[in-house]
Write a protein that holds these residues in place. Structure first.
Motif: not given
Length: 558
Positions: A353, A506, A511
């Motif tokens: 991420t 994301s 997140e």
């Protein structure tokens, strides 16, 4: 090409805002072709005003924005008035960059870990002072009055307003005014408030307006620290816009227009307050009072500023401890042992991420940097500086609440059949990154000594050569600092990523906020720390890289 860049920059900043507001207005009046609905109709507003939680949500949004801004501004003004040009103030100045780089969501998680019934504050006081051998049944985080949310906003807005105030002080030139005031017998704080503050406030008025609009419409901090039954209006708008029932988007769009009206009303109320304070301040100045309470106010303001700064730092320490904690029972101050288990479980996903976060931020910041450098160079060559109207246009994307135009932009993209995903997210981030990069780089660029360009031109260098081989290398540190600011802004974007990304993009912020509902403190600690590092590392590199590159040219980086 340069002459077209200012228009292109305005289009990149204001185009999505205008399109988003149009995309919000259409469904707000019942027009949503994607749901086979055609307007005009006032049913969305009837549904909105029929929602039982509207009054509380509106009250929370307005009060949190005005109170958080008032408290933040008061802390900044009293600290600056009492402690500027002292050693304590220099320490606070050095802490500004790391405090500013901490994303709002990470700071909110850190505050929650401190003040929760099972947080560090309760653990430090228990059981000796409280008698608690288990966490008390108290609603501290997500309290119905929104006090925890206001505290979270204050600790993040104080560094921002402090930076704006320090920048404004350079133009206000307070030293002589203070010397005259103190020679006439005024105390340090009273003399500053009476002679310097009116000029400084004129410079920081727009940033204060930005804080009001931002505090009233923020979503991630409200999700983490704000009440949930009902939530703030901005959080409820996101819920309506994410509802699988497309007709709920109409209600969400109507609420978004209401949010915009509330922000305009709050700014109008603040503007009226400015006039009242100005009249009262004039009477106070003419009364000739020298200041009887300067000493206690100085100590109190330093205490508040220190609490604000250390709340963020201890909050980050709490995130770090939780991310490595094994079993940790209440009221122990530290875990029984430390482990890498949480990092082993969540670390790989967090690193993946992080890559997506940097990819979005990197492209958005590069685009912003190219546009801003082009605009500043065009300003230099044409000899036409930034006007007051231009400054307002620069701040406009920050004054319009995100919840007013981003849902509309999302709806407009869906109506046009455009795909959601990474590219629209990058352009959505660009709307917010551009103003901050411009504001960070504008003053250093304009204050560069023009005689260097004159000497280079006299030696036969063309304007483009002066730009690339003289001006950019000499201004490398401010350029890298502006890049760091842009990356920090992009990393902290929650709503733009969530809505425009359509759930396909994301980042660390989306997140981390998604983990808030699960309550897994160890996982939140991992993502909160990664989010902070993603924003902090570029600031560190901005200090190190010029020093290394120009190690043999000391005057170039000092």
């Amino acid at each position: 090409m340069l002459r077209f860049l200012p228009a292109l920059t305005l289009l990149a900043m204001l185009g999505p805002v205008a399109a988003g507001l149009w995309g919000t207005a259409l469904p707000a009046f019942g027009h949503l072709p994607a749901a086979s609905l055609t307007g005009p109709s006032l049913d969305p507003f009837r549904n909105l005003f029929g929602w039982a939680g509207l009054g509380a949500a509106v009250r929370l949004s307005v009060m949190s924005g005005l109170i958080a801004t008032s408290v933040s501004l008061a802390i900044v003004v009293f600290i600056t008035a009492s402690w500027s040009r002292t050693r304590s103030f220099s320490v606070l100045e050095r802490m500004l960059s790391p405090l500013l780089s901490v994303p709002h969501a990470a700071a909110a998680f850190g505050l929650a870990f401190l003040i929760a019934p099972s947080g560090w504050v309760a653990r430090l006081l228990s059981p000796a002072l409280t008698g608690w051998d288990r966490p008390p049944d108290l609603l501290i985080v997500q309290d119905p009055l929104g006090l925890a949310m206001i505290a979270g906003l204050v600790v993040k807005e104080v560094p921002f307003l402090m930076l704006m105030t320090i920048a404004a002080m350079g133009q206000a030139q307070p030293r002589r005014s203070l010397l005259v005031a103190q020679a006439l017998g005024y105390g340090r704080l009273t003399g500053w408030l009476k002679t310097v503050f009116p000029r400084v406030y004129t410079q920081i008025r727009l940033p204060v307006y930005v804080v009001i609009a931002y505090s009233m419409s923020i979503v991630d901090v409200a999700v983490i620290l704000g009440p949930s039954t009902p939530p703030t209006l901005s959080v409820q708008i996101v819920k309506w816009m994410s509802d699988p029932d497309l007709s709920m988007r109409l209600t969400g769009a109507a609420a978004a227009l209401l949010q915009l009206a509330l922000v305009i009303g709050a700014l109008g109320l603040w503007w009226c307050g400015e006039r009242i304070v100005a009249r009262l301040g004039h009477r106070w100045i003419m009364s000739g009072g020298r200041g009887k309470f300067d000493t206690p106010i100085r100590a109190f303001s330093l205490g508040l500023g220190s609490i604000s700064a250390f709340t963020i730092l201890f909050g980050l320490a709490g995130l770090a401890v939780w991310s490595f904690a094994a079993f940790w029972s209440f009221p122990n101050v530290l875990p029984d042992s430390f482990t890498l288990r949480t990092w082993g479980r969540h670390g790989p996903d967090a690193i993946a991420t992080l890559g997506e976060t940097f990819l979005v931020a990197g492209i958005a910041v590069l685009l912003a940097l190219a546009l801003v450098l082009g605009c500043l160079e065009a300003e230099h060559r044409s000899g036409r500086g930034l006007t007051r109207r231009g400054l307002w246009l620069l701040y406009l994307p920050l004054l319009v609440p995100q919840t007013a135009f981003l849902p509309g932009l999302q709806t407009l993209l869906l109506n046009l059949g455009a795909d959601v995903g990474r590219l629209p997210v990058i352009f959505a981030h660009l709307v917010f990154v551009l103003p901050y990069v411009f504001l960070s780089l504008g003053d250093p660029w304009r204050s560069w000594d023009i005689r260097y360009a004159t000497v280079a031109s006299a030696l036969g260098a063309r304007p483009s050569t002066v730009f690339w081989q003289v001006r950019v290398p000499m201004l490398l540190r401010p350029i890298l600092t502006a890049t760091s600011v842009g990356i920090a802004v992009s990393v902290g974007q929650y709503l733009a990523t969530l809505l425009i990304g359509g759930g396909r993009v994301s980042t660390l912020t989306t997140e981390a906020v998604a983990l808030a509902s699960g309550g897994d403190r160890r996982a939140i600690g991992v993502y909160g720390l990664m989010q902070t590092l993603a924003a902090l590392v570029p600031f560190t590199l901005a200090l190190i890289i010029p020093t290394i590159l120009w190690r043999n040219r000391r005057g170039l980086h000092e």
